[in-house]
Design an enzyme around this catalytic site. Structure first.
Site, PDB file in Angstrom:
ATOM      1  N   CYS A 135      21.601  37.815 -26.349  1.00 38.42           N
ATOM      2  CA  CYS A 135      20.512  38.512 -25.853  1.00 38.42           C
ATOM      3  C   CYS A 135      21.201  39.425 -24.800  1.00 38.42           C
ATOM      4  O   CYS A 135      20.872  40.659 -24.819  1.00 38.42           O
ATOM      5  CB  CYS A 135      19.274  37.761 -25.230  1.00 38.42           C
ATOM      6  SG  CYS A 135      18.267  38.790 -24.366  1.00 38.42           S
ATOM      7  N   GLU A 208      18.237  34.433 -32.435  1.00 36.54           N
ATOM      8  CA  GLU A 208      17.837  35.657 -32.162  1.00 36.54           C
ATOM      9  C   GLU A 208      17.241  36.380 -33.463  1.00 36.54           C
ATOM     10  O   GLU A 208      16.346  37.243 -33.533  1.00 36.54           O
ATOM     11  CB  GLU A 208      19.129  36.412 -31.501  1.00 36.54           C
ATOM     12  CG  GLU A 208      19.388  36.372 -30.070  1.00 36.54           C
ATOM     13  CD  GLU A 208      18.314  37.318 -29.393  1.00 36.54           C
ATOM     14  OE1 GLU A 208      17.079  38.084 -29.983  1.00 36.54           O
ATOM     15  OE2 GLU A 208      18.377  37.500 -28.278  1.00 36.54           O
TER      16      GLU A 208
END
Length: 220
Positions: A135, A208
């Site tokens: 991230c 993700e």
């Protein structure tokens, strides 16, 4: 000598599936359905709350005042700045604070954020940073990747401000600081320890990608 790039190279296929996900490509082309982006924004609000908890854990896991201050700065940036900015951005997309505060948390969101927290709780500060890296660093890399593609459409793209946020100087400075921090701590680890970190990084990268898919599917 292992580096952050070594982590990417160790799970290249999973990394590419994350960076080049259909959600990402549709953002860059400006073709992503508004409802998909709204669903992503709503869940990202809940993600930021858990992300702030991760930085709180980073404060606890720190070993010296420099690490404590760095982690505290990350926590304060989310709580005092990013959450408010996200709320304002959501308003531009027709999402009220009342709606944000009453959202059910999607399974992909729960899986990803709780994995980050668990990696940090079971491991040390480096384990936590590696779980956060897809991230913290990946968003800048995928935004750059979008702009490099021949199909990238900036003109009249409703998602241009989102893309430019992650290609901006401020985000890239923070991204490079994180890369440098990770590289310094990877420099002296052995191969067994590196493989442990590869597993964490690979799992976080896959989660993700699942977060993007959750946005496309508008799933809970």
């Amino acid at each position: 000598m292992p580096s952050f790039q070594s982590l990417i190279d160790s799970c290249r296929d999973d990394w590419n599936r994350y960076i080049q996900h259909d959600f990402v490509q549709q953002l860059g082309k400006g073709t992503l359905a508004k409802s998909c982006f709204q669903h992503y924004l709503k869940q990202d609000y809940l993600f930021l709350i858990q992300f702030s908890r991760a930085w709180g854990l980073a404060v606890y896991k720190s070993h010296d005042i420099f690490e404590i201050r760095q982690a505290l700065a990350g926590l304060k940036a989310i709580v005092d700045v990013e959450l408010d900015l996200h709320i304002q951005y959501c308003k531009q997309w027709g999402i009220s604070i009342q709606e944000l505060d009453n959202l059910p948390e999607a399974k992909a969101n729960i899986a990803y954020t709780r994995y980050m927290l668990d990696a940090g709780q079971q491991g040390d500060l480096l384990d936590l940073h590696i779980a956060l890296a897809p991230c913290l660093i990946g968003y800048g890399m995928l935004a750059n990747w979008i702009q490099e593609q021949s199909w990238y459409q900036a003109h009249n793209n409703p998602y241009l401000s989102w893309i430019e946020m992650y290609t901006g100087d401020e985000f890239h400075a923070a991204m490079q600081t994180e890369i440098n921090w990770i590289n310094q701590r990877l420099a002296n680890i052995d191969s067994q320890r590196f493989e442990q970190l590869v597993k964490i990084f690979t799992n976080a990268t896959r989660l993700e990608a699942d977060f993007w898919q959750m946005g496309l599917d508008k799933s809970y």
